[in-house]
Design an enzyme around this catalytic site. Structure first.
Site, short mmCIF file in Angstrom:
data_model
loop_
_atom_site.label_atom_id
_atom_site.label_comp_id
_atom_site.label_asym_id
_atom_site.label_seq_id
_atom_site.Cartn_x
_atom_site.Cartn_y
_atom_site.Cartn_z
N TRP A 18 19.52 -39.36 -12.55
CA TRP A 18 18.38 -38.46 -12.41
C TRP A 18 17.17 -39.12 -13.04
CZ3 TRP A 18 19.22 -34.58 -9.22
CH2 TRP A 18 20.51 -34.06 -9.09
N GLU A 59 0.82 -1.21 0.00
CA GLU A 59 0.00 0.00 0.00
C GLU A 59 0.86 1.26 0.00
OE1 GLU A 59 -2.10 -2.94 2.86
OE2 GLU A 59 -0.09 -2.60 2.04
N ALA A 99 10.14 -36.90 -7.39
CA ALA A 99 10.32 -37.25 -8.81
C ALA A 99 10.28 -38.77 -8.90
CB ALA A 99 11.66 -36.73 -9.33
#
Length: 368
Positions: free
Chosen positions: A173, A55, A157
């Protein structure tokens, strides 16, 4: 329903708020736009912890043009003195005539009081445009304030058959470079990363946001009930450079605790259902350290334990188009698992995105 013009301006304020991502925690992300006679006269966002709130930044940008303008802000203006003076008083001094907030601040020091102060001073006040988006933007802040723990995001993953490592423990990986970069972006936006001792021993990971521009590195937290983490691991060797915490139990040998502390690791001893660390207590302890978001990157045992403890709010699962197979391969979730389909953890707001050759599934945990 709110008019299209208000929604459009508020969406701009939400977009501005993202400029502070990774820089403001434990404060929320906030954006603000000032409009007078249908023209934007000032914009701002909370850029960093301790700096001007959105603000004030918008008011400074507008100058005298703020007088008689409408202020659109993504979160209720504060009315108390914290790291900065109250925004409500700056709004009143600037001569703003109307304030439209997307959502009320959940902080008990503010909740409804900021808007009440503005109304009492004669300003027109509205609440609600883009409320759902505003809550989502600051999900970590809302969780931290209302539940007393960080927003927990389970990130993993895995292969198409749900494995996060081969039977020999190889995990690097599973996914490609674009997915790994996205994972590092998640780390950069998180206050802390949580892994288990087995993952720390197997992967010797650094747990830093290396592949992206990170304003600060997250706190690295290892759940290690016996303080087994060797001093030779990179997490320990770099503890003086990157803050590292080991959460353990009273069963941890005193010499192991002392050795970790001497190496620069902070050790937090928590009682729990022997011989495990109480993950709920750990989440509460992290919240007291102003950790508002926790990225859970453990192995299958920690993932299951975090879900059982009720500290997972969202999931972010990268899925690679490969099969690993094998009963000995490491699953994304360990533990006993659900006995029936009715006991399964369920997700809402599920989204799927292509990331390189892999896919990213995200969603909110809605319980069992």
């Amino acid at each position: 329903m709110h008019d299209e013009a208000s929604v459009s301006v508020m969406r701009r304020a939400l977009e501005l708020a993202l400029g502070g991502r990774g820089h403001t925690s434990p404060n929320p992300l906030v954006g603000a736009v000032l409009v007078r006679d249908g023209v934007v006269v000032g914009e701002g966002y909370h850029a960093q912890l301790g700096g001007p709130h959105a603000e004030v930044a918008a008011l400074d940008a507008a100058g005298e043009r703020a007088r008689g303008a409408t202020l659109y802000v993504t979160l209720e203006p504060c009315c108390h003195t914290g790291r900065t003076p109250p925004c409500t008083e700056a709004i009143l001094r600037a001569g703003v005539s109307k304030v439209i907030a997307a959502v009320q601040d959940p902080n008990p020091a503010v909740r409804g009081q900021g808007l009440a102060r503005l109304r009492e001073a004669g300003l027109a006040v509205e609440v609600g445009p883009c409320e759902a988006e505003a809550r989502a933007l600051n999900a970590a802040f809302f969780t931290w304030v209302t539940k007393g723990r960080p927003l927990g995001i389970l990130k993993a993953a895995m292969s198409l058959d749900g494995k996060i490592a081969t039977r020999t423990g190889e995990a690097r990986w599973i996914t490609g470079e674009p997915a790994r970069r996205r994972a590092h972006e998640m780390r950069a936006e998180s206050d802390a990363i949580l892994i288990g001792a087995e993952t720390a021993l197997r992967d010797d990971a650094m747990l830093t946001a290396r592949e992206v521009s990170a304003p600060r590195q997250p706190l690295r937290v290892v759940v290690d009930s016996r303080a087994r983490l060797p001093l030779s691991r990179r997490l320990v060797r770099t503890a003086h450079e990157f803050p590292t915490l080991v959460a353990t139990t009273p069963q941890a040998p005193g010499d192991r605790v002392a050795a970790l502390q001497a190496a620069g690791v902070e050790v937090l001893v928590l009682d729990g259902p022997a011989p495990r660390v109480d993950l709920g207590a750990l989440a509460g302890a992290l919240a007291k350290r102003n950790v508002t978001s926790l990225l859970i990157e453990g192995g299958g045992t920690l993932h299951a334990g975090a879900l059982e403890a009720g500290i997972v709010d969202r999931v972010a699962i990268f899925v690679a188009p490969i099969f690993l197979g094998g009963r000995e391969a490491v699953p994304v979730l360990g533990g006993l698992g659900a006995a029936t389909l009715g006991e399964a953890w369920r997700l809402s707001d599920v989204a799927v995105e292509r990331v390189g050759e892999d896919w990213l599934f995200t969603g909110s945990v809605v319980g069992r």
